[in-house]
Design an enzyme around this catalytic site. Sequence first.
Site, short mmCIF file in Angstrom:
data_model
loop_
_atom_site.label_atom_id
_atom_site.label_comp_id
_atom_site.label_asym_id
_atom_site.label_seq_id
_atom_site.Cartn_x
_atom_site.Cartn_y
_atom_site.Cartn_z
N ASN A 32 0.96 -1.10 0.00
CA ASN A 32 -0.11 -0.04 0.00
C ASN A 32 0.94 1.16 0.08
O ASN A 32 2.25 1.18 0.04
CB ASN A 32 -1.07 0.01 1.28
CG ASN A 32 -0.10 -0.06 2.44
OD1 ASN A 32 0.52 0.75 2.89
ND2 ASN A 32 -0.43 -1.14 3.16
N ASP B 77 -3.69 -6.95 5.07
CA ASP B 77 -4.50 -7.92 5.76
C ASP B 77 -4.48 -9.38 5.29
O ASP B 77 -4.88 -10.28 5.76
CB ASP B 77 -6.13 -7.44 5.66
CG ASP B 77 -6.14 -6.57 7.08
OD1 ASP B 77 -5.65 -6.78 7.88
OD2 ASP B 77 -6.82 -5.30 6.91
N LYS C 193 9.16 -16.31 -11.65
CA LYS C 193 8.40 -14.93 -11.72
C LYS C 193 7.23 -15.56 -12.87
O LYS C 193 7.30 -16.59 -13.59
CB LYS C 193 9.42 -14.09 -12.73
CG LYS C 193 8.36 -13.05 -13.27
CD LYS C 193 9.40 -12.34 -14.21
CE LYS C 193 8.35 -11.24 -14.98
NZ LYS C 193 9.22 -10.62 -16.08
N LYS D 201 -11.07 -4.22 18.49
CA LYS D 201 -9.51 -4.88 18.64
C LYS D 201 -9.13 -4.48 20.16
O LYS D 201 -8.15 -4.48 20.49
CB LYS D 201 -8.57 -3.91 17.52
CG LYS D 201 -8.77 -4.07 16.28
CD LYS D 201 -7.91 -3.35 15.42
CE LYS D 201 -8.37 -3.40 13.87
NZ LYS D 201 -7.29 -4.15 13.00
O1 PMT Z 1 2.73 6.23 6.47
P1 PMT Z 1 2.36 7.36 6.22
O2 PMT Z 1 2.54 7.65 4.73
O3 PMT Z 1 2.88 8.55 7.21
O4 PMT Z 1 0.84 7.19 6.23
C1 PMT Z 1 0.02 7.27 7.73
C2 PMT Z 1 -0.96 6.50 7.73
C3 PMT Z 1 -2.11 6.82 6.92
C4 PMT Z 1 -0.50 4.78 7.07
C5 PMT Z 1 -1.31 6.10 9.25
O5 PMT Z 1 -1.77 7.47 9.71
C6 PMT Z 1 -2.19 5.24 9.55
O6 PMT Z 1 -3.50 5.54 9.49
N1 PMT Z 1 -2.18 3.99 9.78
C7 PMT Z 1 -3.07 2.75 10.07
C8 PMT Z 1 -3.43 2.26 8.36
C9 PMT Z 1 -4.12 1.13 8.83
O7 PMT Z 1 -3.80 0.12 8.32
O8 PMT Z 1 -5.39 1.30 9.18
P2 PMT Z 1 -6.47 0.18 9.50
O9 PMT Z 1 -7.75 0.85 9.49
O10 PMT Z 1 -6.38 -1.02 8.30
O11 PMT Z 1 -5.79 -0.87 10.81
C10 PMT Z 1 -6.24 -0.48 12.05
C11 PMT Z 1 -5.43 -0.63 12.99
O12 PMT Z 1 -4.93 -2.12 13.17
C12 PMT Z 1 -3.93 0.10 12.64
O13 PMT Z 1 -3.31 0.40 13.89
C13 PMT Z 1 -3.13 -0.95 12.10
O14 PMT Z 1 -1.75 -0.64 12.23
C14 PMT Z 1 -3.41 -2.31 12.87
N2 PMT Z 1 -3.54 -3.64 11.94
C15 PMT Z 1 -4.26 -3.84 10.92
C16 PMT Z 1 -4.35 -4.99 10.32
C17 PMT Z 1 -3.36 -5.87 10.81
N3 PMT Z 1 -3.42 -6.98 10.04
N4 PMT Z 1 -2.80 -5.71 12.02
C18 PMT Z 1 -2.76 -4.69 12.50
O15 PMT Z 1 -1.93 -4.48 13.79
#
Ligand code: PMT
Length: 401
Positions: A210, A279, A289, A343
């Site tokens: 991403n 995810d 490849k 979570k």
């Molecule tokens: O890195 P930058 O370019 O500075 O951008 C910052 C950002 C937009 C990436 C950052 O501010 C941000 O929002 N990070 C979380 C992105 C995300 O994946 O959000 P989510 O809504 O999918 O996940 C929610 C939370 O669960 C997050 O804390 C994530 O780290 C965590 N997670 C998600 C999936 C997973 N399998 N394990 C996790 O721990």
Amino acid sequence: MPRLFNRNFIVGVTGSIAAYKAAELTRSLIRDGANVRVIMTEGAREFITPLTMQALSGNEVHIDLLDTQAEAAMGHIELARWADVVVVAPASADTIARLVQGRADDLLGACVLATKAPLFVAPAMNQEMWAKKATQDNIQTLSERGATILGPDAGSQACGDIGAGRLLEPDHIVQAIADTLTTGALAGRHIVITAGPTREPICPVRYISNRSSGKMGYALAEACLNAGARTTLISGPVNCEPPVGVELIPVETTRDMFDASLSAAATADIFIGAAAVVDFRPESVSKDKIKRGGASSMDLKLIANPDIIATIASGHPRPQVVVGFAAETHNIVAYARAKLQEKALDFIFANDVSDQAIGFDSELNGGLLISRERETPMDVTSKLVLAEAIVAELSQSLDAL
Ligand code: PMT
């Protein structure tokens, strides 16, 4: 270690005989790792040329509020948001009075009004002017509004007087700023932060990932270090420079990040998940490849990756404070709140990643810090200033436990 590494400074230079010392201040800040942009008032330009400040700062000097060309490149609002710190040195009696009034009819005044960054003011003027009640009242007002006043020094003055009103020596200004920014609020604490994207290979040359640049997570690490914490940064592949003093654990896949996070979280007081974690991963990774051949489509079966932060938040023992980030494009607060619950997090920072100016791969961010008890809006600003505001909230909540 460069104390001000990667911090964005606006140096505001105003009309004073001490304006030449702003050149030395700029050099000291850059030596200490800072990025510097200079704003000069009309009065300042009577004492020192913009060319000098441009050569020393390595950036074009900002002068006019109403210069359409300059506004197109970096206008006063962008400058105000870019800044992690604003220092006005030397600050003349007139500039101090203007800042108190909230005047926005020159670039420096407009930037100071528009910024969320901490403001440092280093006065320089004749000792009579400094001693006047009007100036003293203005200084007190600025200080009550949150500005840090640096100096002035006392001694012999350019006008022949002796007394208080000399600009503090540039190295002392830098030292005082560095000391103020290093709070010690998290001294003795261990903070673990995830940052950047993860990558899930499809074959030796392709992967799923991403747009996360890691900037938000790295800014959080810097803010934690500045607050005196032992800081572990578990980072996916990014181009960010790790802050000095951080324990960096580079990872690639979500399962790498999962293993590193669980092990580091065992000793953490706070765990912050700023990473954009992939995810789902391909069920199988091709050894060779994958060739297109004549195919018009391709099936890729994906299976779920573990949820890192949910596993940590439901672990026993768990860090005292677990903080997620929610990257959302719509129904931002509702989705973020749902993630907080599902979570079992203590905080979640909701950011709107549909806005190109903030979130993914930008210098700025803003949003809402949500806990079970309250929501704290945090305005758009540089990622470091935002990180410091988040870290201040987290350290308070840790103290309250
Ligand atoms: O890195 P930058 O370019 O500075 O951008 C910052 C950002 C937009 C990436 C950052 O501010 C941000 O929002 N990070 C979380 C992105 C995300 O994946 O959000 P989510 O809504 O999918 O996940 C929610 C939370 O669960 C997050 O804390 C994530 O780290 C965590 N997670 C998600 C999936 C997973 N399998 N394990 C996790 O721990």
